[in-house]
Scaffold this motif. Structure first.
Motif, PDB file in Angstrom:
ATOM      1  N   GLN A  87      -2.851  -1.638  -0.098  1.00 13.98           N
ATOM      2  CA  GLN A  87      -3.595  -0.411  -0.359  1.00 13.98           C
ATOM      3  C   GLN A  87      -2.953   0.742   0.420  1.00 13.98           C
ATOM      4  N   ALA A  88      -3.067   1.941  -0.123  1.00 12.22           N
ATOM      5  CA  ALA A  88      -2.527   3.116   0.555  1.00 12.22           C
ATOM      6  C   ALA A  88      -3.341   3.385   1.817  1.00 12.22           C
ATOM      7  N   SER A  89      -2.651   3.743   2.889  1.00 12.28           N
ATOM      8  CA  SER A  89      -3.358   4.036   4.131  1.00 12.28           C
ATOM      9  C   SER A  89      -3.945   5.444   4.067  1.00 12.28           C
ATOM     10  N   PRO A 140      -4.841   9.306   4.982  1.00 10.85           N
ATOM     11  CA  PRO A 140      -4.007  10.333   5.622  1.00 10.85           C
ATOM     12  C   PRO A 140      -4.403  10.515   7.079  1.00 10.85           C
ATOM     13  N   ALA A 155      -8.343   9.353   1.029  1.00 15.20           N
ATOM     14  CA  ALA A 155      -6.967   9.128   0.587  1.00 15.20           C
ATOM     15  C   ALA A 155      -6.780   9.657  -0.820  1.00 15.20           C
ATOM     16  N   GLN A 156      -5.652  10.326  -1.040  1.00  8.07           N
ATOM     17  CA  GLN A 156      -5.313  10.840  -2.362  1.00  8.07           C
ATOM     18  C   GLN A 156      -4.479   9.783  -3.081  1.00  8.07           C
ATOM     19  N   PRO A 157      -4.740   9.569  -4.363  1.00  9.42           N
ATOM     20  CA  PRO A 157      -3.944   8.591  -5.077  1.00  9.42           C
ATOM     21  C   PRO A 157      -2.499   9.060  -5.205  1.00  9.42           C
ATOM     22  N   GLU A 158      -1.578   8.098  -5.113  1.00  6.60           N
ATOM     23  CA  GLU A 158      -0.179   8.439  -5.232  1.00  6.60           C
ATOM     24  C   GLU A 158       0.148   8.712  -6.687  1.00  6.60           C
ATOM     25  N   PRO A 159       0.998   9.696  -6.957  1.00  8.57           N
ATOM     26  CA  PRO A 159       1.357   9.993  -8.362  1.00  8.57           C
ATOM     27  C   PRO A 159       2.164   8.839  -8.935  1.00  8.57           C
ATOM     28  N   GLN A 160       1.895   8.513 -10.183  1.00  6.21           N
ATOM     29  CA  GLN A 160       2.603   7.440 -10.873  1.00  6.21           C
ATOM     30  C   GLN A 160       3.840   8.013 -11.550  1.00  6.21           C
TER      31      GLN A 160
END
Length: 85
Positions: free
Chosen positions: A67-69, A71, A77-82
Motif C-alpha cells: 500500500q502507498a505510504s 504523505p 494519501a493521494q492515489p498514484e496516477p496510473q
C-alpha cells in the motif's frame, strides 16, 4: 502378517510390563499403521483430488501488493496516477 503380529505382541508386552492402558496401546498401533500407510502412499506418489492443482492455471499471489505510504504532512494519501498505454 508379521507386522500385525509384532504390533499385537508388543501391545501385550506394554500392557503387562509397563502397565499402559489398552486404549493407549491401540492409539499407538493406529499411529504406527497410519504413518506406514502415509509413507507407502507417498512412495506411490498418489495425488488426492483435494490436493491436486489444476494444470495450466497459475495460482493467484498470496501476498497483497504494498500500500502507498501516507504523505509526510499527515494528510490523506493521494492515489498514484496510473500510466496510460
Amino acid at each position: 502378517a508379521l507386522l500385525f503380529g509384532a504390533l499385537h505382541v508388543g501391545g501385550q508386552f506394554m500392557q503387562s510390563q509397563v502397565n499402559i492402558s489398552s486404549h493407549l496401546v491401540d492409539i499407538l498401533q493406529a499411529i504406527i499403521l497410519f504413518s506406514l500407510a502415509a509413507n507407502f502412499l507417498a512412495q506411490l506418489k498418489i495425488r488426492f483430488p483435494w490436493s491436486a492443482k489444476p494444470s495450466g492455471v497459475t495460482p493467484a499471489p498470496s501476498v497483497a501488493p504494498p500500500q502507498a505510504s501516507p504523505p509526510e504532512g499527515g494528510g490523506p494519501a493521494q492515489p498514484e496516477p496510473q500510466p496510460t498505454a
